[in-house]
Design a protein around this motif. Structure first.
Motif, PDB file in Angstrom:
ATOM      1  N   TYR A 149     -63.628 -76.504  75.163  1.00 39.14           N
ATOM      2  CA  TYR A 149     -64.552 -75.575  75.818  1.00 39.14           C
ATOM      3  C   TYR A 149     -65.837 -76.286  76.251  1.00 39.14           C
ATOM      4  N   VAL A 150     -66.356 -77.146  75.380  1.00 42.72           N
ATOM      5  CA  VAL A 150     -67.608 -77.844  75.703  1.00 42.72           C
ATOM      6  C   VAL A 150     -67.417 -78.817  76.855  1.00 42.72           C
ATOM      7  N   ILE A 151     -66.304 -79.549  76.863  1.00 41.16           N
ATOM      8  CA  ILE A 151     -66.068 -80.501  77.955  1.00 41.16           C
ATOM      9  C   ILE A 151     -65.921 -79.769  79.281  1.00 41.16           C
ATOM     10  N   ARG A 152     -65.277 -78.603  79.271  1.00 40.54           N
ATOM     11  CA  ARG A 152     -65.188 -77.809  80.499  1.00 40.54           C
ATOM     12  C   ARG A 152     -66.567 -77.367  80.978  1.00 40.54           C
ATOM     13  N   ALA A 153     -67.450 -77.060  80.021  1.00 37.24           N
ATOM     14  CA  ALA A 153     -68.774 -76.546  80.383  1.00 37.24           C
ATOM     15  C   ALA A 153     -69.749 -77.652  80.776  1.00 37.24           C
ATOM     16  N   LEU A 154     -69.760 -78.738  80.022  1.00 34.29           N
ATOM     17  CA  LEU A 154     -70.711 -79.825  80.270  1.00 34.29           C
ATOM     18  C   LEU A 154     -70.215 -80.834  81.292  1.00 34.29           C
ATOM     19  N   GLY A 155     -68.901 -80.980  81.406  1.00 31.91           N
ATOM     20  CA  GLY A 155     -68.334 -82.061  82.189  1.00 31.91           C
ATOM     21  C   GLY A 155     -68.058 -83.262  81.300  1.00 31.91           C
ATOM     22  N   GLU A 156     -67.189 -84.141  81.776  1.00 31.08           N
ATOM     23  CA  GLU A 156     -66.753 -85.268  80.944  1.00 31.08           C
ATOM     24  C   GLU A 156     -67.885 -86.245  80.645  1.00 31.08           C
ATOM     25  N   GLN A 157     -68.668 -86.616  81.655  1.00 28.32           N
ATOM     26  CA  GLN A 157     -69.656 -87.665  81.433  1.00 28.32           C
ATOM     27  C   GLN A 157     -70.751 -87.223  80.472  1.00 28.32           C
ATOM     28  N   ALA A 158     -71.264 -86.006  80.640  1.00 28.56           N
ATOM     29  CA  ALA A 158     -72.290 -85.514  79.715  1.00 28.56           C
ATOM     30  C   ALA A 158     -71.728 -85.367  78.311  1.00 28.56           C
ATOM     31  N   SER A 159     -70.473 -84.951  78.203  1.00 28.28           N
ATOM     32  CA  SER A 159     -69.851 -84.821  76.886  1.00 28.28           C
ATOM     33  C   SER A 159     -69.730 -86.187  76.215  1.00 28.28           C
ATOM     34  N   ARG A 160     -69.390 -87.222  76.994  1.00 26.88           N
ATOM     35  CA  ARG A 160     -69.310 -88.567  76.428  1.00 26.88           C
ATOM     36  C   ARG A 160     -70.639 -88.967  75.799  1.00 26.88           C
ATOM     37  N   ARG A 161     -71.721 -88.596  76.431  1.00 26.62           N
ATOM     38  CA  ARG A 161     -73.034 -88.928  75.877  1.00 26.62           C
ATOM     39  C   ARG A 161     -73.353 -88.107  74.641  1.00 26.62           C
ATOM     40  N   TYR A 162     -73.322 -86.791  74.776  1.00 32.74           N
ATOM     41  CA  TYR A 162     -73.856 -85.941  73.709  1.00 32.74           C
ATOM     42  C   TYR A 162     -72.920 -85.839  72.502  1.00 32.74           C
ATOM     43  N   PHE A 163     -71.630 -86.081  72.684  1.00 32.17           N
ATOM     44  CA  PHE A 163     -70.736 -86.149  71.519  1.00 32.17           C
ATOM     45  C   PHE A 163     -71.113 -87.324  70.625  1.00 32.17           C
ATOM     46  N   VAL A 164     -71.387 -88.476  71.239  1.00 33.82           N
ATOM     47  CA  VAL A 164     -71.588 -89.687  70.435  1.00 33.82           C
ATOM     48  C   VAL A 164     -73.033 -89.883  69.987  1.00 33.82           C
ATOM     49  N   THR A 165     -74.002 -89.371  70.752  1.00 36.37           N
ATOM     50  CA  THR A 165     -75.406 -89.555  70.360  1.00 36.37           C
ATOM     51  C   THR A 165     -75.898 -88.468  69.420  1.00 36.37           C
ATOM     52  N   ALA A 166     -75.286 -87.283  69.483  1.00 32.92           N
ATOM     53  CA  ALA A 166     -75.742 -86.116  68.716  1.00 32.92           C
ATOM     54  C   ALA A 166     -77.202 -85.804  69.004  1.00 32.92           C
ATOM     55  N   GLU A 167     -77.665 -86.118  70.220  1.00 31.33           N
ATOM     56  CA  GLU A 167     -79.029 -85.785  70.627  1.00 31.33           C
ATOM     57  C   GLU A 167     -79.163 -84.286  70.864  1.00 31.33           C
ATOM     58  N   ALA A 168     -80.309 -83.744  70.539  1.00 31.31           N
ATOM     59  CA  ALA A 168     -80.637 -82.385  70.955  1.00 31.31           C
ATOM     60  C   ALA A 168     -81.146 -82.438  72.395  1.00 31.31           C
ATOM     61  N   PHE A 169     -80.866 -81.389  73.161  1.00 27.69           N
ATOM     62  CA  PHE A 169     -81.403 -81.323  74.521  1.00 27.69           C
ATOM     63  C   PHE A 169     -81.904 -79.916  74.796  1.00 27.69           C
ATOM     64  N   ASP A 170     -82.815 -79.810  75.748  1.00 23.34           N
ATOM     65  CA  ASP A 170     -83.487 -78.542  75.990  1.00 23.34           C
ATOM     66  C   ASP A 170     -82.722 -77.671  76.971  1.00 23.34           C
ATOM     67  N   CYS A 171     -83.250 -76.480  77.184  1.00 24.32           N
ATOM     68  CA  CYS A 171     -82.560 -75.499  78.028  1.00 24.32           C
ATOM     69  C   CYS A 171     -82.504 -75.958  79.482  1.00 24.32           C
ATOM     70  N   ALA A 172     -83.552 -76.646  79.930  1.00 19.62           N
ATOM     71  CA  ALA A 172     -83.547 -77.139  81.307  1.00 19.62           C
ATOM     72  C   ALA A 172     -82.389 -78.105  81.527  1.00 19.62           C
ATOM     73  N   THR A 173     -82.115 -78.947  80.541  1.00 19.66           N
ATOM     74  CA  THR A 173     -80.982 -79.872  80.630  1.00 19.66           C
ATOM     75  C   THR A 173     -79.663 -79.114  80.589  1.00 19.66           C
ATOM     76  N   ALA A 174     -79.577 -78.131  79.695  1.00 22.18           N
ATOM     77  CA  ALA A 174     -78.359 -77.312  79.606  1.00 22.18           C
ATOM     78  C   ALA A 174     -78.089 -76.588  80.914  1.00 22.18           C
ATOM     79  N   LEU A 175     -79.145 -76.143  81.576  1.00 24.91           N
ATOM     80  CA  LEU A 175     -79.007 -75.463  82.862  1.00 24.91           C
ATOM     81  C   LEU A 175     -78.525 -76.448  83.921  1.00 24.91           C
ATOM     82  N   ARG A 176     -79.102 -77.635  83.946  1.00 20.04           N
ATOM     83  CA  ARG A 176     -78.712 -78.648  84.929  1.00 20.04           C
ATOM     84  C   ARG A 176     -77.258 -79.078  84.749  1.00 20.04           C
ATOM     85  N   LEU A 177     -76.824 -79.174  83.493  1.00 18.71           N
ATOM     86  CA  LEU A 177     -75.462 -79.618  83.211  1.00 18.71           C
ATOM     87  C   LEU A 177     -74.419 -78.528  83.419  1.00 18.71           C
ATOM     88  N   GLY A 178     -74.852 -77.264  83.459  1.00 23.48           N
ATOM     89  CA  GLY A 178     -73.923 -76.170  83.686  1.00 23.48           C
ATOM     90  C   GLY A 178     -73.512 -75.405  82.456  1.00 23.48           C
TER      91      GLY A 178
END
Length: 262
Positions: A149-178
């Protein structure tokens, strides 16, 4: 049905499922997983409900898995762990496959499994102060059950980043990523936006809305083949010939309200 961890309300054609463990930031345990599965399975069969809102009480939307529950799981056998993971996967599937459109009303932070819940919904409205995090790797875990579900929502490239970094990101980023469909600045705007979306959904043909949701799920990511082209032609032909399709076209031409709004 009485729920321990949720509230379920139906007003007119709209159902609202509210996560109700604010003392633990709405983290889910085996009880909440079972109750969410039961609630969405039941709503799937209700003809009087045309849309569902998934909301949460308290400051956070959902912090993911309850740490006490996770600690208990660490003592499970392989078979018990697998069965438990399948129950979580089933819960996410029940939300994703519910034949009514599901709006996530995100009033606060969503971490780990909470992001999975959001990603399983069809429309996500969030306050712009919310933060998001796929935090599993910090605990030596992986976001496996939520990944489809997350990969469908974020896309593959963003998922590759946030799965491995476990970084928190803000709502503006979540909006940009979809991941987030729309961001608002206050609780009042959150309620108003969710209400407007729900009203819009309920005004459309209920069978068409269900078929539209299924259409996206069935076609997303598939190769544009002759078989797919034929399949889409068959779907629209079937819809045109159906009672709701005929009523919709007739009401438009006759400049009247379609029957499903009466």
């Amino acid at each position: 049905m009485q729920y321990e961890t949720l509230k379920l309300e139906v007003a007119g054609q709209l159902a609202t499922v509210t996560l109700n463990r604010p003392d633990v930031r709405n983290a889910f345990n085996e009880t909440m997983i079972a109750e969410l599965t039961a609630a969405f399975t039941a709503l799937d069969t209700r003809d009087d409900v045309r849309a569902v809102v998934l909301a949460a009480n308290g400051k956070a939307f959902c912090a993911g898995a309850d740490l006490n529950w996770m600690k208990k799981m660490s003592g499970y056998s392989d078979d018990e762990n697998r069965a438990d993971a399948m129950r979580l996967a089933g819960m996410l599937s029940a939300v994703y496959r519910c034949n009514k459109p599901v709006i996530a009303r995100v009033s606060g932070d969503a971490y780990a499994g909470g992001m999975g819940l959001i990603a399983a919904c069809d429309v996500v409205v969030a306050v712009d102060s919310a933060h998001f995090c796929l935090s599993e790797a910090r605990l030596g875990l992986i976001p496996a059950t939520i990944a489809p579900y997350v990969i469908r929502a974020l896309g593959e490239q963003a998922s590759r980043r946030y799965f491995v970094t476990a970084e928190a990101f803000d709502c503006a980023t979540a909006l940009r990523l979809g991941l987030v469909s729309e961001a608002v600045s206050s609780a009042e705007q959150l309620d108003a936006t969710v209400a407007q979306l729900a009203q819009t959904l309920c005004a459309n043909g209920p069978q068409a809305v269900r078929a539209c949701k299924r259409l996206v799920q069935d076609i997303a990511g598939r190769e544009l083949s002759d078989a797919l082209i034929e399949e889409t032609a068959v779907r629209i032909a079937k819809t045109r010939a159906g009672a709701e399709g005929r009523e919709g076209v007739a009401s438009f031409l006759e400049k009247r309200t379609p029957g499903w709004r009466n």
